[in-house]
Design an enzyme around this catalytic site. Structure first.
Site, short mmCIF file in Angstrom:
data_model
loop_
_atom_site.label_atom_id
_atom_site.label_comp_id
_atom_site.label_asym_id
_atom_site.label_seq_id
_atom_site.Cartn_x
_atom_site.Cartn_y
_atom_site.Cartn_z
N GLU A 172 -17.10 56.64 92.31
CA GLU A 172 -16.86 56.05 93.62
C GLU A 172 -15.40 55.71 93.89
O GLU A 172 -15.09 54.87 94.72
CB GLU A 172 -17.74 54.81 93.81
CG GLU A 172 -19.22 55.18 93.85
CD GLU A 172 -20.13 54.01 94.15
OE1 GLU A 172 -19.72 52.85 93.88
OE2 GLU A 172 -21.24 54.22 94.64
N HIS A 483 -28.88 57.03 93.87
CA HIS A 483 -27.53 56.52 94.07
C HIS A 483 -26.98 56.03 92.74
O HIS A 483 -27.72 55.60 91.86
CB HIS A 483 -27.52 55.38 95.09
CG HIS A 483 -27.60 55.86 96.50
ND1 HIS A 483 -26.78 55.38 97.50
CD2 HIS A 483 -28.38 56.81 97.09
CE1 HIS A 483 -27.07 56.00 98.64
NE2 HIS A 483 -28.04 56.87 98.42
N GLU A 508 -20.90 53.21 102.82
CA GLU A 508 -20.90 51.77 102.58
C GLU A 508 -19.49 51.24 102.33
O GLU A 508 -19.20 50.08 102.62
CB GLU A 508 -21.81 51.44 101.40
CG GLU A 508 -21.35 51.99 100.07
CD GLU A 508 -22.40 51.81 98.97
OE1 GLU A 508 -23.55 51.51 99.31
OE2 GLU A 508 -22.04 51.98 97.79
#
Length: 709
Positions: A172, A483, A508
């Site tokens: 991420e 996820h 997000e």
């Protein structure tokens, strides 16, 4: 199907085996060579149209406690074959995929180790090279531990690279663009703080690794069919531009445990002088095995909304029912002090179901419905959730009936807090609970440090866990959207109920400081090479918290994502009331297809822009999406993908003249025109903006008053 098999007889052609083995792609553009050094070290190289892509690079593995598989080899046997066939995915970017390659299978023996042997299988496609190690059953090779894989990728120069830091636990990070030689200087700044991260100490990047050479070649390195093996990062020598495999270790530092008959994942190198060819490549999915399921009729693409985004915006709802910070699964949750902000209430979920049913969606995701959210985050504890017990204000039976009466389903959410052991113990009970209450899809999450403690998200243990979850879900006819899992490697072909993953920096993060406008012009060349992403697009309200919280796109760019960010699972992620404010723009999200007959890659440059068109499966409908980075540009769109001699109506959703991602992002225009296969459109995209187009068959009445493009 065209299939040729040529065996080189050891008795007749032994002298030839001492020479290099060469292989060409079916169209002749790619060529590779395999050979052994004088010390019996295996090497390969790869060229594209005569230009070096991978210079001579070593192959092999270093093992624990036994001699390694990296030298002392002799060629025992060589086999070649050519394959040209096609297959139909359960869902995908195309209804039919061609699988065309030339193969070289080399058997290598180590004479000094009692004839211990391995095989290296190379497949050369028109769009790239895949190769893997194979370990057949044999007397001298039964069980072994991998200390490290020694595969090298010796690049031909100091390429431009789009990269995120090597890490065992998270994908991420935001992307950085630089030269390979600049990696050491830029790595500290790029390694920002991420939940449960474990950055690699030496210089390393993650795959898929996307690069562009000085002379215009596009090179993408990744892996395919990652099963029973650790996920791969890439060590980088910034001085020599050489990359090498860096496998994710386990709790004691080992990289993998194998028992013959076994094999590694495929190492993949996709190459072209056209960026659009990289996006169009099916090589990774072709290297995966056909579906493991006999019945796939229950696997369907899903368009959904959810009780989700309200948790991320300032002043929004809470996943937790209570205010306590120390709870256990066996306590009475009815005695918790309600927070007053809980989002997953029966009343609130009914509002989402009403909205979804009114606008033709398939499902409503509900996060925070189950006990345990009070102290789940940041606490490395094992028994956080039981996946079957709802909070006191979430009525499972009532909502099941309410959704069913409106033709809707609720999408289950299983946040594991990365306690995979707890999830596996409770998995069958959780899936049975879903089956009993009409749930046919689940979003799984793995936020936090993995339990068993010391394991990593991308290690062999967890790779096997994710696949186990997908396979076990299939027994209950449940689709999985994971996820925080290991990045995908085309396994959706084998396990098509593993319908999507996150495994990258998604929407997000727009609520946590924002994403750079170029982010989604890079992801199609990196994260999406391995499979579809649950990116959760569709945010229309682009500022929150009195302008302090900003989504770094225009509204129209959010529409374009439904085409450029491919997934058979697509969420309209914003709050229902924000869609009601922009009903004409929301129409595109309602209309856009999820499953496709074909895809057309019109123009692209990693980090700058992407424009893609797709044909809806079984319909005369096409959708176009184009996105740009922080720079305004003009997208040049040809419609030659349309059937010749026919007319169609195109609805064009475009940025307004005064639009940009940071000033007036909600400015847009909609116009309808008549188009055919000869039509061309030059469409301005605002800074951080995009364009979205829906195309349907034209009727005489429908064309009245419309101009031809």
């Amino acid at each position: 199907m065209l299939k040729k098999l040529t065996l080189l007889s050891m008795a007749f052609l032994m002298p030839l085996l001492l020479a290099a083995q060469e292989l060409k792609s079916p169209n002749g553009n790619l060529s590779m060579k395999f050979e052994l050094s004088d010390e019996g070290v295996p090497y390969y190289n790869l060229n594209y149209k005569g230009k070096p892509v991978i210079k001579p690079s070593t192959l092999g593995l270093e093992l624990m406690d036994v001699p390694s598989m990296n030298a002392g080899f002799e060629v025992k046997e060589v086999k070649e074959q050519s394959v040209d066939n096609s297959w139909k995915p359960v869902w995908g970017k195309q209804s039919t995929i061609r699988n065309n390659y030339n193969e070289l299978l080399v058997t290598l023996v180590q004479p000094t180790l009692k004839e211990r042997f391995i095989r290296i299988r190379f497949r050369l496609f028109n769009d790239g090279l895949g190769f893997r190690y194979e370990f057949p059953k044999q007397p001298e090779l039964k069980y072994f531990i991998i200390k490290e894989e020694l595969t090298e990728f010796a690049l031909a120069g100091d390429h431009k690279i789009f990269w995120i830091p090597g890490d065992y636990d998270t994908n991420e990070y935001p992307y950085t663009t630089s030269k390979i030689s600049e990696l050491p200087a830029k790595m500290p700044e790029a390694t920002i703080e991420i939940t449960a991260q474990r950055p690699i100490k030496n210089l390393a990047v993650q795959t898929p690794s996307m690069m562009k050479t000085a002379d215009g070649l596009y090179v993408n390195i990744h892996e395919a069919a990652l099963e029973n093996y650790s996920g791969m990062n890439l060590n980088v020598d910034a001085a020599t531009y050489k990359m090498s495999t860096h496998l994710t270790p386990d709790a004691v530092g080992n990289k993998g445990y194998l028992q013959t008959d076994a094999h590694s994942p495929w190492r993949t190198i996709v190459v072209s002088d056209q960026a659009t060819d990289i996006l169009a490549s099916n090589m990774i999915v072709n290297l995966n095995e056909p579906t493991a399921y006999e019945d796939v009729s229950w696997i369907k693409p899903v368009k959904y909304i959810g009780v989700w985004w309200e948790y991320f915006i300032h002043g929004g709802s809470s996943w937790a029912y209570g205010t306590e910070s120390n709870v256990k699964l066996d306590q009475d949750f009815t005695k918790l002090t309600p927070s007053g902000r809980h989002g997953a209430t029966t009343e609130n979920v009914k509002k989402y179901i009403d909205f979804a049913a009114k606008h033709g969606f398939d499902a409503v995701l509900v996060e925070g419905w189950n006990i345990g959210w009070e102290d789940w985050f940041g606490n490395w504890k094992e028994d956080v959730f039981d996946f079957v017990t709802p909070y006191p204000d979430f009525d499972v039976e009532e909502l099941e009936k309410y959704a069913s009466n409106k033709g809707m389903r609720i999408m289950m959410h299983h946040e594991t807090s990365a306690s995979a052991t707890n999830y596996e113990r409770r998995l069958d009970r959780a899936f049975q609970f879903m089956a009993d209450h009409g749930y046919n899809s689940v979003k799984t999450g793995y936020v936090g440090k993995i339990i068993p403690r010391g394991e990593h998200h991308d290690g062999q243990w967890m790779v096997n866990h994710y696949i186990h979850v997908a396979k076990r879900a299939a027994d209950y006819e449940i689709m999985v959207n994971s996820h925080e899992a290991v990045r995908p490697t085309g396994l959706h072909r084998t396990y098509p109920n593993w319908i999507a993953q996150e495994s990258a920096r998604g929407t997000e993060f727009e609520a946590m400081g924002g994403l750079h406008p170029e982010h989604t012009t890079i992801l199609p060349f990196t994260r999406l090479m391995g499979g579809p992403m649950d990116y959760t697009p569709g945010i229309f309200q682009t500022t929150y918290n009195n302008g302090k919280q900003r989504i770094n796109t225009t509204l129209v760019k959010q529409l374009a994502y439904y085409v450029t960010m491919y997934s058979p699972l697509q969420m309209a992620a914003d709050l229902p009331e924000n869609y009601e404010r922009f009903p004409d723009a929301f129409q595109f999200i309602k209309d856009v297809a999820l499953d496709w007959d074909d895809s057309y890659y019109l123009e692209a440059e990693p980090g700058d822009y992407v424009t893609i068109a797709r044909k809806a499966k079984g319909k005369k409908e096409w959708y176009v999406g184009g996105v740009t980075d922080e720079n305004a540009r003009t997208a040049n769109i040809g419609f030659d993908f349309l059937p010749k001699g026919e007319k169609f109506i195109a609805t064009i959703y475009a940025d307004g003249k005064d639009a940009s991602w940071n000033e007036n992002p909600q400015s847009y225009t909609i116009r309808r025109v008549v188009v055919d296969s000869k039509s061309k459109l030059s469409q301005k995209l605002a800074a951080g903006g995009g364009v979205a187009i829906s195309i349907v068959e034209a009727t005489k009445d429908g064309m009245k008053g419309l101009k031809k493009l």
